[in-house]
Enzyme design. Structure first.
Site, mmCIF file in Angstrom:
data_model
loop_
_atom_site.group_PDB
_atom_site.id
_atom_site.type_symbol
_atom_site.label_atom_id
_atom_site.label_comp_id
_atom_site.label_asym_id
_atom_site.label_seq_id
_atom_site.Cartn_x
_atom_site.Cartn_y
_atom_site.Cartn_z
ATOM 1 C CB CYS A 95 -1.043 0.114 1.390
ATOM 2 S SG CYS A 95 -1.897 -1.475 1.359
ATOM 3 N NE ARG A 107 4.975 1.225 -1.544
ATOM 4 C CZ ARG A 107 5.620 1.555 -0.443
ATOM 5 N NH1 ARG A 107 6.586 2.263 -0.561
ATOM 6 N NH2 ARG A 107 5.495 0.887 0.819
ATOM 7 C CD1 TRP A 125 -0.521 -5.574 -3.230
ATOM 8 C CD2 TRP A 125 -0.517 -6.628 -1.166
ATOM 9 N NE1 TRP A 125 0.055 -6.922 -3.493
ATOM 10 C CE2 TRP A 125 0.107 -7.422 -2.120
ATOM 11 C CE3 TRP A 125 -0.728 -6.887 -0.116
ATOM 12 C CZ2 TRP A 125 0.307 -8.824 -1.731
ATOM 13 C CZ3 TRP A 125 -0.533 -8.231 0.311
ATOM 14 C CH2 TRP A 125 0.098 -9.023 -0.363
ATOM 15 C CG ASN A 132 0.439 2.053 3.581
ATOM 16 O OD1 ASN A 132 -0.732 2.145 3.151
ATOM 17 N ND2 ASN A 132 1.555 2.561 3.127
ATOM 18 N N GLY A 133 -0.491 -1.266 6.340
ATOM 19 C CA GLY A 133 -0.535 -2.341 7.613
ATOM 20 C C GLY A 133 -1.543 -3.244 7.990
ATOM 21 C CD GLU A 146 17.742 -11.513 -9.097
ATOM 22 O OE1 GLU A 146 17.390 -12.292 -8.212
ATOM 23 O OE2 GLU A 146 17.326 -10.584 -9.375
ATOM 24 C CE LYS A 185 14.189 -9.730 -11.041
ATOM 25 N NZ LYS A 185 14.752 -9.625 -9.841
ATOM 26 C CD GLU A 236 10.539 -10.750 -9.228
ATOM 27 O OE1 GLU A 236 10.284 -10.041 -8.189
ATOM 28 O OE2 GLU A 236 11.445 -10.666 -9.936
ATOM 29 C CG HIS A 269 21.529 -35.307 -7.082
ATOM 30 N ND1 HIS A 269 22.013 -36.589 -6.661
ATOM 31 C CD2 HIS A 269 22.531 -34.650 -7.550
ATOM 32 C CE1 HIS A 269 23.306 -36.510 -6.669
ATOM 33 N NE2 HIS A 269 23.556 -35.608 -7.374
ATOM 34 C CE LYS A 274 11.782 -1.920 -5.949
ATOM 35 N NZ LYS A 274 12.294 -2.833 -6.595
#
Ligand code: F6R
Length: 616
Positions: free
Chosen positions: A2, A28, A76, A102-103, A489, A493, A496, A512, A611
């Site tokens: 948020c 964000r 969010w 927010n929270g 990474e 990427k 995402e 394996h 974000k």
């Protein structure tokens, strides 16, 4: 997650200022947006599900009256699905006051019951609406807005970045913070509040950063901060040296692409001012604060981070082991809380975070400190919680990273960790001056080599591989040693921003289990740069091809063996092994970007992601 933007000014209509700030927070990740103003003693609110563009449309069709004070929010979803009614701002049932938050208020069900028993009615699924009613209740009992906010937060448990305004107190905003970032902007013509500094850079570069438990009363020409107990406190202004332009796209179609292209500049900013070429030493700024004796006493390192930052930490762990001969382990910060309490003597915990606000990472940092350990933060955002609370700090100086998929921050972190390894290696004499000089020289050469990553021939190779990868459902990324975290990474990427399933593995692990997945539709991206792992990587590539798997190989320019073994080859300049992650990550970032572009994904704001992940 948020985002919050708020303003209170003397005579200026702040609607456009607040909306402009909200737009800078789009990156964000959010699912709805809204704004409220106070006009002629009445609160007016507009809220819309979806992008800020939907809110803008609503504001055109159903204008808010002009106002010298406004609060706005991007939500969010946590409590209640994304919907117009659940979008912030939220007011109490009599519309006496309005808040953005927010929270998470953890005891919201209990509070809801208490308020229902007192006759309050609710029209949303949110915990925030409960907080609004609670504050309103305290105001009706005779408290002013600040007192009522403090009383309500006393009764609530959980996390919040909060801004409130009340019809009865025009010209006043009350802000509060607990485990969710909140900054106050001090401008020529007003006071502002936001969850993130970039949201206010068009209005001011002078900030006050609120600490946990603190509240503040903002008026157009004054501000007063209060500590947890309600006692007034003074704080110096913090000048943010990021420019508003740095937080803009600057002609690139996406922030992610802009930030990938900024990486050569990041190398210069993160590293070169700190390198003493003649002595082979790294000189960290004052904020570092670890003496040579402190450095010599470190016997064990622990790295902690989340997501991309964890991948860079894994590289840092290997660099520190190699150059400073200090053993280390890298933990996912969210797991640390459950680890047994071990002796922290002679140990240093390196906490890596772009934002410095990731809830899991902060929680882990505080737990290390509670156990008596010391924390060195590697962080991009000056003034962030990590930057303030870590015992020691190295800033990465990457400039604001806006794209949700982290790119230049990873680059800056790996660079900073390389510098740290040289610095500690020099202090504990595992590196002599000549070795230090050589490592710094390698870094300077890398600057030249980085440009080669953006050559048109390489772009064509990336485009060809991307065209193919855009057709697959799943993909493996393989690397060994320092290239293993790069493989992790690369996979992160791709998943995402393209939503293609991808996993990174140490190449040796393939046989394996994961090899069972390989067939003509299940490709592998293999990192086969020159060095100690090269031959083994070539063998792994052959094993994939023997099972009809297609292989995208990242290898040194002119490596004809790797070329012959690949279906798609992406060339990178040959650089010293320790620095190879900084060179191989770039084509992987561009590859994901190109795949996502072909699949028409929302590259800067991928679905479900935020974000800065400020809740655990
Ligand atoms: C991935 C990404 C996330 C972050 C993670 C930690 O592209 O951006 O995985 O790396 O949420 O964030 P920071 O580094 O801000 O602590």
């Amino acid at each position: 997650m948020c985002g919050i933007v708020a303003a209170v000014c003397g005579s200026r209509d702040v609607r456009a200022d607040v909306l402009a700030g909200l737009k800078t927070l789009e990156y964000r990740g959010y699912d709805s947006a809204g704004m409220a103003v106070l006009h002629d003693g009445a609160i007016e609110i507009r809220r819309k599900m979806g992008k800020i563009a939907n809110l803008e449309k609503e504001l055109q069709e159903n204008q808010l009256p002009s106002s010298t004070q406004a609060i706005a929010h991007t939500r969010w979803a946590t409590h209640g699905p994304p919907a117009d009614r659940n979008a912030h701002p939220h007011c109490d049932d009599r519309k006496d006051l309005v808040i953005v938050h927010n929270g998470i208020i953890e005891n919201y069900l209990e509070l809801r019951q208490e308020l229902t028993d007192c006759g309050h009615a609710f029209s949303t699924d949110t915990d925030t609406e409960i907080l609004a009613n609670l504050i309103a209740m305290y105001m009706r009992q005779g408290q002013d807005l600040h007192g009522a906010v403090r009383a309500a937060l006393e009764a609530a448990s959980g996390s919040y970045g909060l801004v409130a305004m009340a019809a009865a107190e025009p010209g006043v905003l009350v802000v509060a913070r607990m485990d969710s970032p909140l900054v106050i902007g001090v401008g020529e013509f007003g006071r502002f509040a936001a969850s993130d500094m970039p949201a206010l850079l068009h209005l001011t570069r002078e900030f006050l950063i609120l600490e946990n438990g603190e509240t503040a009363v903002l008026k157009s020409d004054s501000h007063q901060l209060f500590d947890k107990s309600g006692a007034p406190i003074e704080r110096d202004l913090y000048h943010c040296n990021w420019s508003p332009e740095e937080a803009e796209r600057g002609g690139y179609p996406h922030f992610m692409l802009k930030e990938i292209y900024e990486q050569p500049a990041v190398l210069a900013r993160t590293a070169f001012d700190r390198c003493n070429d003649q002595k082979g030493d790294i000189e960290f700024e004052l904020e570092f604060g670890l003496s040579q004796d402190d450095l010599r006493s470190i016997k064990r390192l622990r790295f902690m981070a989340m997501g991309t930052s964890q991948n860079s930490a894994l590289i840092g762990q290997q660099m520190l082991a190699e150059l400073a001969r200090i053993p280390g382990e890298t933990l996912n910060a969210s797991e640390f809380l459950y680890s047994p309490e071990l002796e922290e003597d002679n140990a240093l915990t390196v906490v890596v975070s772009q934002s410095g606000e990731t809830a899991d990472t902060l929680r882990a940092m505080r737990e290390v400190q509670r156990r008596g350990g010391k924390v060195l933060g590697i962080c991009n955002v000056q003034g962030s919680t990590l930057a303030r609370e870590a015992d020691h700090l190295v800033l990465t100086h990457c400039g604001p990273e806006i794209g949700v998929a982290s790119t230049k921050a990873f680059f800056g972190q790996v660079t900073a960790l390389y510098l740290l390894a040289i610095h500690i290696g020099r202090a504990n004499s595992t590196l002599d001056a000549a070795a230090g000089r050589k490592l710094i020289e390698d870094l300077r050469h890398l600057r030249v080599n980085l440009d080669a990553s953006f050559r048109p021939e390489v772009s064509e190779q990336i485009a060809a591989a991307a065209k193919y990868l855009a057709t697959v459902k799943s993909c493996l990324f393989l690397g060994r040693s320092l290239q293993h975290p790069v493989a992790l990474e690369g996979a992160l990427k791709l998943k995402e921003i393209s939503y293609i399933h991808a996993e990174g593995y140490p190449a040796g692990e393939m046989k394996h289990g994961p090899i069972a997945l390989i067939d003509e539709n299940f490709p592998v991206v293999a990192l086969a740069t020159t060095g100690r792992t090269y031959q083994k990587m070539l063998s792994n590539i052959q094993e994939v091809r023997a099972r009809s798997g297609k292989v995208v190989v990242i290898a040194a320019s002119g490596d004809s063996v790797a070329r012959d073994a690949s279906d798609f080859m992406i060339e990178v300049p040959e650089v010293p092994e320790l620095l190879a992650p900084l060179i191989t990550i770039i084509p992987l970032q561009l590859l994901s970007y190109q795949v996502a572009l072909l699949l028409e994904r929302d590259i800067d704001q991928p679905r479900n992601l935020a974000k800065s992940v400020t809740v655990e």
